[in-house]
Scaffold this active site. Sequence first.
Site, PDB file in Angstrom:
ATOM      1  N   LYS A 111       0.821  -1.223   0.000  1.00 33.20           N
ATOM      2  CA  LYS A 111       0.000   0.000   0.000  1.00 33.20           C
ATOM      3  C   LYS A 111       0.851   1.268   0.000  1.00 33.20           C
ATOM      4  CE  LYS A 111      -4.374  -1.688   1.321  1.00 33.20           C
ATOM      5  NZ  LYS A 111      -5.634  -1.535   2.000  1.00 33.20           N
ATOM      6  N   LYS A 194      -5.306  -9.616  -6.450  1.00 34.12           N
ATOM      7  CA  LYS A 194      -6.491  -9.785  -5.610  1.00 34.12           C
ATOM      8  C   LYS A 194      -7.609  -8.824  -6.037  1.00 34.12           C
ATOM      9  CE  LYS A 194      -6.756  -7.902  -1.449  1.00 34.12           C
ATOM     10  NZ  LYS A 194      -7.282  -7.568  -0.128  1.00 34.12           N
ATOM     11  N   LYS A 197     -11.043  -3.294  -3.330  1.00 35.99           N
ATOM     12  CA  LYS A 197     -11.829  -2.054  -3.413  1.00 35.99           C
ATOM     13  C   LYS A 197     -11.003  -0.938  -4.023  1.00 35.99           C
ATOM     14  CE  LYS A 197     -13.816  -2.752   1.145  1.00 35.99           C
ATOM     15  NZ  LYS A 197     -12.612  -2.821   1.987  1.00 35.99           N
TER      16      LYS A 197
HETATM   17  N1  AQP Z   1     -10.188 -10.648  -3.026  1.00 36.75           N
HETATM   18  C1  AQP Z   1     -10.534 -11.165  -1.857  1.00 36.75           C
HETATM   19  N2  AQP Z   1     -10.820 -12.483  -1.755  1.00 36.75           N
HETATM   20  C2  AQP Z   1     -11.198 -13.023  -0.572  1.00 36.75           C
HETATM   21  N3  AQP Z   1     -11.320 -12.297   0.575  1.00 36.75           N
HETATM   22  C3  AQP Z   1     -11.052 -10.985   0.505  1.00 36.75           C
HETATM   23  N4  AQP Z   1     -11.068  -9.997   1.424  1.00 36.75           N
HETATM   24  C4  AQP Z   1     -10.711  -8.834   0.838  1.00 36.75           C
HETATM   25  N5  AQP Z   1     -10.451  -9.028  -0.449  1.00 36.75           N
HETATM   26  C5  AQP Z   1     -10.643 -10.351  -0.702  1.00 36.75           C
HETATM   27  C6  AQP Z   1     -11.450 -10.180   2.820  1.00 36.75           C
HETATM   28  O1  AQP Z   1     -12.480  -9.241   3.118  1.00 36.75           O
HETATM   29  C7  AQP Z   1     -12.344  -8.832   4.466  1.00 36.75           C
HETATM   30  C8  AQP Z   1     -12.422  -7.338   4.582  1.00 36.75           C
HETATM   31  O2  AQP Z   1     -11.343  -6.721   3.986  1.00 36.75           O
HETATM   32  P1  AQP Z   1     -11.068  -5.186   4.299  1.00 36.75           P
HETATM   33  O3  AQP Z   1     -12.156  -4.353   3.784  1.00 36.75           O
HETATM   34  O4  AQP Z   1     -10.767  -4.960   5.728  1.00 36.75           O
HETATM   35  O5  AQP Z   1      -9.728  -4.864   3.578  1.00 36.75           O
HETATM   36  P2  AQP Z   1      -8.927  -5.533   2.480  1.00 36.75           P
HETATM   37  O6  AQP Z   1      -8.615  -6.941   2.790  1.00 36.75           O
HETATM   38  O7  AQP Z   1      -7.749  -4.674   2.290  1.00 36.75           O
HETATM   39  O8  AQP Z   1      -9.955  -5.480   1.268  1.00 36.75           O
HETATM   40  P3  AQP Z   1      -9.761  -4.772  -0.101  1.00 36.75           P
HETATM   41  O9  AQP Z   1     -10.985  -4.925  -0.884  1.00 36.75           O
HETATM   42  O10 AQP Z   1      -8.504  -5.239  -0.751  1.00 36.75           O
HETATM   43  O11 AQP Z   1      -9.687  -3.261   0.300  1.00 36.75           O
HETATM   44  P4  AQP Z   1      -8.618  -2.187  -0.071  1.00 36.75           P
HETATM   45  O12 AQP Z   1      -8.491  -2.194  -1.545  1.00 36.75           O
HETATM   46  O13 AQP Z   1      -9.234  -0.932   0.475  1.00 36.75           O
HETATM   47  O14 AQP Z   1      -7.359  -2.568   0.632  1.00 36.75           O
HETATM   48  C9  AQP Z   1     -11.057  -9.430   5.010  1.00 36.75           C
HETATM   49  O15 AQP Z   1     -11.372 -10.565   5.785  1.00 36.75           O
HETATM   50  C10 AQP Z   1     -10.322  -9.836   3.768  1.00 36.75           C
HETATM   51  O16 AQP Z   1      -9.481 -10.945   4.010  1.00 36.75           O
END
Ligand code: AQP
Length: 332
Positions: A111, A194, A197
Amino acid sequence: MGRIFSGMQPTSQLHLGNYLGALRNWVALQDSHECIFCAVDLHAITVPQDPVALRRNTREITAAYIAAGIDPERCVLFAQSGVTGHSELSWILSCHTPLGWLNRMTQFKEKAGKHRENAGLGLYAYPVLMAADILLYKATHVPVGEDQKQHLELSRDIAGAFNRAYSVECFPLPEPLILGEATRVMSLRDGTKKMSKSDSSDYSRINLTDDADTIALKVRKAKTDPEPLPETLEALETRPEADNLVTIYAALAEEGRAEILARFAGRQFSEFKNQLVDLAVARLAPMTDRMNRLMADPGEIDRILRRGAERAGEIASRHMAEVHDLVGLLRP
Ligand code: AQP
């Protein structure tokens, strides 16, 4: 029966990865465990947020939890900033966390990217706040997607370091629960990344707020290769985009990947994608409808979050009193 804690960041709308990798498992766990679920808004501000959007996203993520099947009566459901113990315990735990442990965290490196020196301290300390979220409730199990495994291991290390420092068993070592077929859903544009968001392309993900036409468009535009679907799982190993679509199908259908291949082997992706669209719309549309209805009454969402924060706050203040005593801080 253990105690479950988990949360998601209200950074924007949830996507299919969040749902299949985490949220859907939370719903199943509320039948067998005491569950505490949170919109982790303090985590969201580790990167810049528009205040108006953040408030809206916090309500929307709460609506998504409820629409997916989380029952705010049976579970404790609240926003992280509504319980001050999260930031307080985070500070205390940060005083027990060697910098070397944080330096190993790959999510910070991803990040912060090339601009590491300009990244905020909050982004660097994110995993300590996550440990505090879990340990504040003495949670025993944490359902997450595979990407959070390293942070969970750090939470266990921090719990162990705190317990050793005071020769107590104050915090249980939390276990990750990585469940289901889709523990890591990949981007629809690049099967090696992955689904996230923060990906700049909206075509990389299916949002839980997408309508049927948008889902259809995104699935049809999803990257694939020219080969038909193979017969074996081994043959998918070198085809990340094909592998991802089969995994998504299997998770939505609640079947194994091998069963899906047995049904579609030799067929073209155009045909498979049409069936995937039907399945995704059938599974997601009722949830999106419920979310939209809940979002029409933000006052009710705020009431649910306030009540959840009161219930979470009761547990948190008991545990914080114990931490104050152990560390030698006078009780407030
Ligand atoms: N691609 C994914 N596949 C499976 N599980 C996923 N999670 C996130 N992306 C995937 C799981 O969703 C939960 C919440 O995640 P989060 O919102 O706290 O942050 P994150 O993991 O950083 O999700 P993003 O979408 O990738 O957000 P950004 O882009 O903002 O960093 C967690 O349990 C995660 O494992």
